[in-house]
Design an enzyme around this catalytic site. Structure first.
Site, PDB file in Angstrom:
ATOM      1  N   HIS A  18     -43.088  25.570  23.150  1.00 16.55           N
ATOM      2  CA  HIS A  18     -42.591  27.019  23.613  1.00 16.55           C
ATOM      3  C   HIS A  18     -42.036  27.749  22.580  1.00 16.55           C
ATOM      4  O   HIS A  18     -42.046  27.438  21.312  1.00 16.55           O
ATOM      5  CB  HIS A  18     -41.653  26.807  24.947  1.00 16.55           C
ATOM      6  CG  HIS A  18     -40.496  26.110  24.374  1.00 16.55           C
ATOM      7  ND1 HIS A  18     -39.287  26.864  23.426  1.00 16.55           N
ATOM      8  CD2 HIS A  18     -39.596  25.206  25.015  1.00 16.55           C
ATOM      9  CE1 HIS A  18     -38.389  26.154  23.461  1.00 16.55           C
ATOM     10  NE2 HIS A  18     -38.712  25.027  24.467  1.00 16.55           N
ATOM     11  N   HIS A  21     -39.857  26.419  19.821  1.00 16.81           N
ATOM     12  CA  HIS A  21     -39.994  25.667  18.788  1.00 16.81           C
ATOM     13  C   HIS A  21     -40.761  26.575  17.834  1.00 16.81           C
ATOM     14  O   HIS A  21     -40.823  26.267  16.628  1.00 16.81           O
ATOM     15  CB  HIS A  21     -40.969  24.686  19.402  1.00 16.81           C
ATOM     16  CG  HIS A  21     -40.519  23.819  20.564  1.00 16.81           C
ATOM     17  ND1 HIS A  21     -40.945  23.725  21.846  1.00 16.81           N
ATOM     18  CD2 HIS A  21     -39.416  23.314  20.468  1.00 16.81           C
ATOM     19  CE1 HIS A  21     -40.300  22.751  22.585  1.00 16.81           C
ATOM     20  NE2 HIS A  21     -39.242  22.606  21.856  1.00 16.81           N
ATOM     21  N   CYS A 126     -25.903  11.695  27.689  1.00 15.12           N
ATOM     22  CA  CYS A 126     -26.955  12.723  28.088  1.00 15.12           C
ATOM     23  C   CYS A 126     -28.183  12.524  27.618  1.00 15.12           C
ATOM     24  O   CYS A 126     -28.444  12.504  26.576  1.00 15.12           O
ATOM     25  CB  CYS A 126     -26.492  14.375  27.759  1.00 15.12           C
ATOM     26  SG  CYS A 126     -27.851  15.166  28.291  1.00 15.12           S
ATOM     27  N   CYS A 129     -30.078  15.401  25.836  1.00 15.42           N
ATOM     28  CA  CYS A 129     -29.584  15.525  24.290  1.00 15.42           C
ATOM     29  C   CYS A 129     -29.719  14.073  23.580  1.00 15.42           C
ATOM     30  O   CYS A 129     -29.624  14.019  22.155  1.00 15.42           O
ATOM     31  CB  CYS A 129     -28.115  15.753  24.339  1.00 15.42           C
ATOM     32  SG  CYS A 129     -27.432  17.103  24.883  1.00 15.42           S
ATOM     33  N   CYS A 144     -23.116  18.009  31.098  1.00 15.93           N
ATOM     34  CA  CYS A 144     -23.434  18.153  29.670  1.00 15.93           C
ATOM     35  C   CYS A 144     -23.447  19.646  29.337  1.00 15.93           C
ATOM     36  O   CYS A 144     -23.830  20.639  30.154  1.00 15.93           O
ATOM     37  CB  CYS A 144     -24.949  17.706  29.373  1.00 15.93           C
ATOM     38  SG  CYS A 144     -25.502  18.530  27.723  1.00 15.93           S
ATOM     39  N   HIS A 147     -27.069  21.104  28.541  1.00 12.01           N
ATOM     40  CA  HIS A 147     -28.131  21.129  29.789  1.00 12.01           C
ATOM     41  C   HIS A 147     -27.638  21.300  31.195  1.00 12.01           C
ATOM     42  O   HIS A 147     -28.257  21.445  32.069  1.00 12.01           O
ATOM     43  CB  HIS A 147     -28.897  19.759  29.500  1.00 12.01           C
ATOM     44  CG  HIS A 147     -29.902  19.436  28.334  1.00 12.01           C
ATOM     45  ND1 HIS A 147     -29.259  18.991  27.147  1.00 12.01           N
ATOM     46  CD2 HIS A 147     -31.009  19.898  28.062  1.00 12.01           C
ATOM     47  CE1 HIS A 147     -29.942  18.828  26.361  1.00 12.01           C
ATOM     48  NE2 HIS A 147     -31.242  19.740  26.857  1.00 12.01           N
ATOM     49  N   LYS A 294     -30.612  30.025  26.730  1.00  8.88           N
ATOM     50  CA  LYS A 294     -31.653  29.401  25.803  1.00  8.88           C
ATOM     51  C   LYS A 294     -33.077  29.060  26.557  1.00  8.88           C
ATOM     52  O   LYS A 294     -33.042  28.416  27.572  1.00  8.88           O
ATOM     53  CB  LYS A 294     -30.902  28.067  25.366  1.00  8.88           C
ATOM     54  CG  LYS A 294     -31.743  27.372  24.477  1.00  8.88           C
ATOM     55  CD  LYS A 294     -31.386  26.087  23.939  1.00  8.88           C
ATOM     56  CE  LYS A 294     -32.139  25.165  22.844  1.00  8.88           C
ATOM     57  NZ  LYS A 294     -32.066  23.640  23.268  1.00  8.88           N
ATOM     58  N   LYS A 297     -37.278  23.842  28.815  1.00  5.87           N
ATOM     59  CA  LYS A 297     -38.122  23.476  29.867  1.00  5.87           C
ATOM     60  C   LYS A 297     -37.277  23.327  30.936  1.00  5.87           C
ATOM     61  O   LYS A 297     -37.326  23.577  32.269  1.00  5.87           O
ATOM     62  CB  LYS A 297     -38.723  22.352  29.460  1.00  5.87           C
ATOM     63  CG  LYS A 297     -39.688  21.666  30.544  1.00  5.87           C
ATOM     64  CD  LYS A 297     -40.606  20.519  30.125  1.00  5.87           C
ATOM     65  CE  LYS A 297     -41.608  20.324  31.297  1.00  5.87           C
ATOM     66  NZ  LYS A 297     -41.557  19.094  31.974  1.00  5.87           N
TER      67      LYS A 297
HETATM   68  N1  MSP Z   1     -36.289  15.964  18.430  1.00  5.05           N
HETATM   69  C1  MSP Z   1     -35.210  16.564  18.310  1.00  5.05           C
HETATM   70  C2  MSP Z   1     -35.054  17.088  16.614  1.00  5.05           C
HETATM   71  C3  MSP Z   1     -35.126  16.008  15.639  1.00  5.05           C
HETATM   72  S1  MSP Z   1     -35.173  16.401  14.021  1.00  5.05           S
HETATM   73  C4  MSP Z   1     -34.896  15.020  13.206  1.00  5.05           C
HETATM   74  C5  MSP Z   1     -35.025  18.093  18.999  1.00  5.05           C
HETATM   75  N2  MSP Z   1     -36.372  18.432  19.645  1.00  5.05           N
HETATM   76  S2  MSP Z   1     -36.507  19.614  20.241  1.00  5.05           S
HETATM   77  O1  MSP Z   1     -37.871  19.924  20.345  1.00  5.05           O
HETATM   78  O2  MSP Z   1     -35.370  19.537  21.401  1.00  5.05           O
HETATM   79  O3  MSP Z   1     -35.743  21.027  19.580  1.00  5.05           O
HETATM   80  C6  MSP Z   1     -36.314  21.085  18.185  1.00  5.05           C
HETATM   81  C7  MSP Z   1     -35.548  22.172  17.559  1.00  5.05           C
HETATM   82  O4  MSP Z   1     -35.875  23.449  18.189  1.00  5.05           O
HETATM   83  C8  MSP Z   1     -33.886  22.221  17.821  1.00  5.05           C
HETATM   84  O5  MSP Z   1     -33.513  22.821  16.527  1.00  5.05           O
HETATM   85  C9  MSP Z   1     -33.700  23.360  18.806  1.00  5.05           C
HETATM   86  O6  MSP Z   1     -32.589  24.221  18.351  1.00  5.05           O
HETATM   87  C10 MSP Z   1     -35.000  24.265  18.346  1.00  5.05           C
HETATM   88  N3  MSP Z   1     -35.110  25.206  19.657  1.00  5.05           N
HETATM   89  C11 MSP Z   1     -35.334  24.670  20.822  1.00  5.05           C
HETATM   90  N4  MSP Z   1     -35.443  25.594  21.540  1.00  5.05           N
HETATM   91  C12 MSP Z   1     -34.992  26.743  21.190  1.00  5.05           C
HETATM   92  C13 MSP Z   1     -34.781  28.117  21.480  1.00  5.05           C
HETATM   93  N5  MSP Z   1     -34.815  28.571  22.543  1.00  5.05           N
HETATM   94  N6  MSP Z   1     -34.514  29.070  20.324  1.00  5.05           N
HETATM   95  C14 MSP Z   1     -34.554  28.716  18.927  1.00  5.05           C
HETATM   96  N7  MSP Z   1     -34.564  27.534  18.795  1.00  5.05           N
HETATM   97  C15 MSP Z   1     -34.801  26.548  19.738  1.00  5.05           C
HETATM   98  O7  MSP Z   1     -33.854  18.520  19.197  1.00  5.05           O
END
Ligand code: MSP
Length: 498
Positions: A18, A21, A126, A129, A144, A147, A294, A297
């Protein structure tokens, strides 16, 4: 040539990517492109985090084996990044062999150092997390804080990483490396976590099967964060190609604010335990919010980035980079996306490129004149370059673009005060247009990390050969590089107004 190894977090493969990411990945891509312009030897890594309870739960729900499940989702990330113009040099999946070998090696090194020991764990977890929490870290009702969902109670024998032993070493390391976490206020958050006291964390599970076995006790599998963090070293050959690993390590990590603890506390401690150098730096971003929440999903407010690039990639990339000061939270809105596009791209950059080409066609026979060495725009270009470079160095893309756009605005004003479109062809018009072309040349280079397609279009339309990304800074930004005598073409509007 200096090496610049840059990483994004690896994303959980629970669903397709999304906008949240895409946010971190686009920042990383722009930085990687900027450093290539600086002539650095860049290695830009991204990838997917494929083990752990959360992925296992999603696979169960989909009625698939975890392997089948991750094999379907991981390519969606690689594809999305291709569509967004991401120039990653590698893509690591934690289910790859090179990763498993490296994780086993890292675990073994920490174990041999005496920093991993068996203990009984009782506590709240959690799954979203993939993190244990104490009561004071939870909201009432055992929710949490990230979440907003109830944590689970776990009781099992785990291997623990003795993080508590690293408090002084970490504080000392950070004292010796000031400014390694950007922006500074995020660095203070990390130091606050360390000063607040460090708890050992468990690095294995016996209830979980979907993960990498602990080498000396295969009834346990590695905790997903231990596994995931290691991607930054396994991807460059740790445990499988030591020479390559030595070449690239240490990395600079781009992360979101939610994973500071893992990256700025756990990870350097793990590396120190294994006798490896901590990362070269961290840049911590805020969240992109939708309607104040934030994007995730779980919140059900996800925006698919691929739906935002149907009519052009650069507008979306520019918005992501320019709209929010990196480190702070930002609000994503469609209105904001269009407003940015119309003001900065259509009205400023697009308008400048179109005007210059039109006047050169009408008043200079379609051949671009050379700039004057004493142009009033030369000083603006020099200040704009210095400020752009300083801001990229601080990982502040919004400030970098603002600095680059100063040159665009100044050039538009220069044209407006000289009104070459009203003048008769001749040396006066040539002088103004040569200067405007030179400013556009520099703008194309400086803007290329953010808007690579438009930058290349400007470059080619003003008659310059090859690829703008092959230019090398700082030399390429010095005033006077536009040779004159080149054919300038107008082309379709770069950014039709929306
Ligand atoms: N898999 C772990 C990271 C492991 S790194 C060794 C994880 N994955 S995640 O897919 O949930 O999120 C990865 C990154 O994407 C996190 O730093 C998170 O902050 C970022 N983002 C996820 N959603 C976000 C937003 N809505 N806005 C900005 N960044 C966001 O955590």
């Amino acid at each position: 040539m200096s090496r610049y190894y840059l990483t994004t977090p690896i994303y959980y493969v629970t669903a397709k990517p999304h906008l949240g990411h895409a946010y971190t990945t686009i920042i990383g891509d722009a930085l990687a492109r900027w450093h290539r312009l600086l002539g650095d030897d860049v290695h830009f890594l991204t990838g997917t985090d494929e083990h752990g309870q959360k992925v296992q739960d999603y696979a169960d729900e989909a009625g698939k084996s975890p392997k089948e499940f991750v094999d379907e989702i991981a390519p969606l990330y690689a594809d999305a990044w291709r569509h967004l113009g991401i120039t990653n040099d590698d893509f690591i999946r934690t289910t790859e062999e090179r990763h498993k070998i490296g994780v086993a090696e890292l675990l073994q090194r920490c174990y041999d150092a005496g920093d991993i020991e068996l203990d009984l764990y009782k506590g709240k977890y959690c799954v979203a997390c993939e993190e244990y929490y104490t009561d004071d870290e939870l909201d009432p009702g055992d929710l949490c804080r990230i979440h907003k969902r109830k944590v689970e109670y776990y009781e099992e024998e785990n291997y623990f990483f003795r993080l508590s032993r690293f408090e002084d070493r970490l504080l000392q390391w950070y004292a010796d490396h000031p400014g390694s976490i950007k922006p500074e206020f995020r660095g203070n958050e990390a130091l606050g976590l360390i000063r607040g006291g460090l708890r050992d964390f468990s690095v294995s599970r016996t209830t979980l099967k979907w993960g990498i076995p602990i080498p000396w006790d295969p009834a346990h599998v590695a905790y997903v964060w231990f596994d995931a963090l290691a991607n930054y070293i396994t991807a460059i050959g740790f445990g499988s190609d030591d020479e390559r690993f030595q070449q690239w390590w240490p990395a600079r990590h781009l992360i979101g604010k939610d994973i500071i603890r893992h990256h700025c506390v756990y990870w350097p401690a793990m590396l120190l335990s294994a006798g490896l150098e901590p990362p070269a730096g961290w840049a911590v971003g805020g969240w992109l919010l939708v309607g104040g929440e934030k994007m995730s999903k779980t919140s059900g407010n996800v925006v698919n980035p691929l739906e935002l690039v149907d009519d052009g990639l650069d507008g979306f990339r520019y918005y992501v980079l320019a709209e929010t000061a990196y480190g702070q939270d930002g609000d994503f809105t469609y209105e904001g996306l269009i407003a940015r596009y119309n003001s900065d791209l259509a009205n400023n950059l697009g308008n400048l490129a179109a005007r210059v080409a039109t006047v050169v066609e009408k008043k200079c026979g379609g051949i671009g004149p050379a700039p004057a060495a004493d142009s009033p725009l030369a000083a603006v270009a020099s200040t704009s370059y210095a400020a752009t470079a300083a801001a990229w160095d601080e990982v502040q893309p919004s400030r970098a673009l603002e600095a680059t756009w100063q040159l665009i605005r100044a050039t538009n004003s220069h044209l407006e005060s000289n009104e070459p479109w009203k003048a008769e062809p001749g040396p006066a018009v040539d002088a103004v247009m040569g200067d405007a072309l030179e400013a556009l040349r520099i703008v194309a280079i400086l803007a290329s990390p953010a808007v690579p397609q438009a930058a290349q279009a400007v470059w080619s339309r003003i008659g310059l050969p090859g690829s703008v990304s092959d230019q090398r800074l700082p030399d390429a930004a010095s005033w006077g590089g536009y040779p004159g005598g080149l054919t300038v073409v107008k082309g379709d509007p770069l950014f039709p107004r929306k």
